[in-house]
Design a protein around this motif. Sequence first.
Motif, short mmCIF file in Angstrom:
data_model
loop_
_atom_site.label_atom_id
_atom_site.label_comp_id
_atom_site.label_asym_id
_atom_site.label_seq_id
_atom_site.Cartn_x
_atom_site.Cartn_y
_atom_site.Cartn_z
N ARG A 17 4.39 4.64 -5.89
CA ARG A 17 3.54 3.59 -5.35
C ARG A 17 4.37 2.54 -4.60
NH1 ARG A 17 -1.53 4.31 -7.06
NH2 ARG A 17 -2.21 2.22 -6.43
N ASN A 18 5.59 2.30 -5.06
CA ASN A 18 6.46 1.39 -4.32
C ASN A 18 6.79 1.94 -2.94
OD1 ASN A 18 6.55 -0.47 -6.41
ND2 ASN A 18 8.42 0.36 -7.30
N LEU A 19 7.00 3.23 -2.85
CA LEU A 19 7.27 3.85 -1.55
C LEU A 19 6.06 3.73 -0.63
CD1 LEU A 19 9.24 7.10 -2.53
CD2 LEU A 19 10.09 5.21 -1.14
N TRP A 20 4.87 4.02 -1.14
CA TRP A 20 3.68 3.91 -0.30
C TRP A 20 3.45 2.48 0.15
CZ3 TRP A 20 1.04 7.12 -4.62
CH2 TRP A 20 1.28 8.49 -4.40
N ASN A 21 3.65 1.53 -0.75
CA ASN A 21 3.52 0.12 -0.38
C ASN A 21 4.50 -0.27 0.71
OD1 ASN A 21 1.41 -1.26 -1.82
ND2 ASN A 21 2.56 -0.93 -3.71
N SER A 22 5.72 0.21 0.60
CA SER A 22 6.74 -0.10 1.60
C SER A 22 6.35 0.45 2.97
CB SER A 22 8.10 0.46 1.17
OG SER A 22 8.57 -0.19 0.02
N ILE A 23 5.82 1.66 3.00
CA ILE A 23 5.40 2.26 4.27
C ILE A 23 4.30 1.42 4.92
CG2 ILE A 23 4.24 4.25 5.30
CD1 ILE A 23 5.74 5.97 3.18
N GLU A 28 3.02 4.40 16.51
CA GLU A 28 3.52 5.77 16.40
C GLU A 28 3.38 6.30 14.98
OE1 GLU A 28 7.55 8.35 17.60
OE2 GLU A 28 7.61 6.15 17.50
N LEU A 29 3.36 5.38 13.99
CA LEU A 29 3.30 5.79 12.59
C LEU A 29 1.96 5.45 11.94
CD1 LEU A 29 6.86 4.57 11.58
CD2 LEU A 29 6.14 6.94 11.81
N ALA A 30 0.92 5.24 12.77
CA ALA A 30 -0.39 4.85 12.24
C ALA A 30 -0.93 5.87 11.25
CB ALA A 30 -1.37 4.63 13.39
N ALA A 31 -0.77 7.15 11.58
CA ALA A 31 -1.29 8.20 10.69
C ALA A 31 -0.54 8.20 9.36
CB ALA A 31 -1.16 9.57 11.37
N HIS A 32 0.75 7.96 9.41
CA HIS A 32 1.54 7.93 8.18
C HIS A 32 1.15 6.73 7.31
CE1 HIS A 32 3.84 10.21 11.16
NE2 HIS A 32 4.43 10.85 10.14
N VAL A 33 0.90 5.59 7.96
CA VAL A 33 0.47 4.40 7.23
C VAL A 33 -0.88 4.65 6.58
CG1 VAL A 33 -0.24 1.99 7.47
CG2 VAL A 33 1.80 2.81 8.67
N GLU A 34 -1.79 5.31 7.30
CA GLU A 34 -3.11 5.61 6.75
C GLU A 34 -2.99 6.54 5.54
OE1 GLU A 34 -7.39 7.52 8.20
OE2 GLU A 34 -5.86 6.96 9.67
N THR A 35 -2.09 7.51 5.62
CA THR A 35 -1.86 8.41 4.48
C THR A 35 -1.39 7.63 3.27
OG1 THR A 35 -1.31 10.27 5.94
CG2 THR A 35 -0.54 10.40 3.66
N ALA A 36 -0.44 6.72 3.48
CA ALA A 36 0.06 5.91 2.37
C ALA A 36 -1.05 5.04 1.78
CB ALA A 36 1.21 5.03 2.86
N GLN A 37 -1.90 4.47 2.63
CA GLN A 37 -3.01 3.65 2.14
C GLN A 37 -3.98 4.49 1.32
OE1 GLN A 37 -4.28 2.17 5.97
NE2 GLN A 37 -3.33 0.15 5.62
N GLU A 38 -4.23 5.71 1.78
CA GLU A 38 -5.14 6.60 1.04
C GLU A 38 -4.58 6.94 -0.32
OE1 GLU A 38 -6.56 10.09 -0.74
OE2 GLU A 38 -4.66 10.13 0.38
N ARG A 39 -3.25 7.18 -0.40
CA ARG A 39 -2.60 7.47 -1.68
C ARG A 39 -2.73 6.27 -2.64
NH1 ARG A 39 -2.24 11.77 0.77
NH2 ARG A 39 -0.40 13.14 0.84
N LEU A 40 -2.60 5.07 -2.09
CA LEU A 40 -2.68 3.88 -2.92
C LEU A 40 -4.10 3.65 -3.45
CD1 LEU A 40 -0.42 1.46 -0.83
CD2 LEU A 40 0.04 2.28 -3.15
N ARG A 41 -5.10 4.08 -2.69
CA ARG A 41 -6.49 3.90 -3.13
C ARG A 41 -6.86 4.85 -4.26
NH1 ARG A 41 -7.49 2.93 2.53
NH2 ARG A 41 -7.87 5.16 2.85
#
Length: 541
Positions: A507-513, A522-535
């Motif tokens: 979760r710390n990694l996802w938050n950092s992303i 350029e990394l919008a999709a990666h950020v969205e993936t991290a947000q989905e994991r956090l939810r």
Amino acid sequence: MSNRKIGPFELGEKLGAGGMGIVYRAVYTKTGIPCAIKVLAPDVNDSTAVQQRFEREIAILKKLQHPHIVRYYGGGKVGNQRFYAMELVPGGSLESYLKAKRKLPWEEALEFARQIAEALEHAHNAGVIHRDLKPANLLMTPDRQLKLTDFGIARDTTATALTAAGKTVGTYAYMAPEQIRGKPPVDRRTDLYALGCVLFEMLTGETPFEGDNPGDVLVKHLQEEPLRVTSFAPDCPIWLEDLVFRLLEKDPENRPYDALAVQVALEEVRQKVAQQASLVGNTLAGNATKTQGAGAAADVRAALGKKKKRKKREQAPFYEQLWFLVLCLVLLAGTAYGVYWWRNREAYLFARAEALMSTENEANWLSARDYYLKPLLAKYPRGEFASKAQEYLERIEITFLERQARSRAMRNIEPKSPAEAVYMEADRYERFGDRITALHKYESLIDIFKNETGDNRLFVQMARQRVAKMRAEGLDKRDVVQIVEDALKRADELEASGQASKRIEARNLWNSIVELYADNQELAAHVETAQERLRRKPGGK
């Protein structure tokens, strides 16, 4: 009480009382030998726990036979009353001695500390931790020999523990941080901390930490640094002051290893003071030039002796007279000594600072800064060691400035300056593993603030150091996209492990992303993936 007896002992006046027992002056009626008798206090005499502690104290004293520990004579039980007899020490306590003297000459304090360290060494070797070392528990003979007493809350590491885990025991003015917390390790170094408190008090007339109430004092033991001994006792040797600071380290690992090491350190203080006195004495006496000076004076007297044959009106010019030539010799010697002292004082200050700076202990760095580096630069701003001293000061400033910046970031406190904000942002990218972005941020900081002063200048210097380190280690061959993708993959693996600690890391990694790359299209999709994991709920799919 004068006619009261307990066993073969006739009790006299009361000498003192504590939470567990009362001590009386007594006489062994069979021989007339005076002694001291400790009996359980009436209000706790029926307590099983107190009885066990009393028996344990007796067991401890039985196995401690040392000149600086009160000697045990024997004990027993008469009816329901437990007691034991011990050596009578007629000179009072160190506590009463300090009340009368307020503070002691450093030589006397050092000698007392040596005696205490000897007693502690013997006790520790027997597996006994005193845990209540203080002036009131150090009795004094008429010839000023100290004897450690009152092992009522001592811990015998070789026996079954009677103290509940996590319970705080001891006298708050002399308690080590680990003792206050009631957590291990409470060991020989806990007694050494108390010895540091006692030594501080002997030298200054005050305990290291004063407060309006016990709670204030305990907090200071945990969080604050003691004042300088030399601010109370200017004649205290710096080596003795250093030892006091080492004894009062918050972390037991940073204190001297054991009581024997303390004795060695105390002896080194004696030797260093003697060497310093010898050096100063020899220098003042001018041993290196004394013979030459005497010879020169003899030559002057011989030369002037011949002139005495002249008539009085033909008196030699003043610059040929004995008084003038001797004065010149004195001035020359004084100048030479002044130059010697000036240069060697600077070298001495730097050598002391360098020794402290070579350690990993940052408390030593602060001592180097306050006691040696700053005085050196104040007295010798253009001296031989000035530039190196300035480098050490900058190193200290940078270390603590970075620590403060990290502390503010962890507590979500606003940075104190724009330079700090950029530096901490770069630092976070670097810790995440994105050295490419971190390098860019550090270089931007250097370019923007390179002409600044104060803390901004230090952040620039810190950024330069980080850039040099990253380039020396080699940059990551991956681009930013690959770094973030690898981080997402790593986080998924950690989450899948099922271990709580690894899920937190994920979760710390996802938050950092999310926080670091939210503005990177350029990394919008990666950020969205991290947000989905956090939810997702922890452990959910």
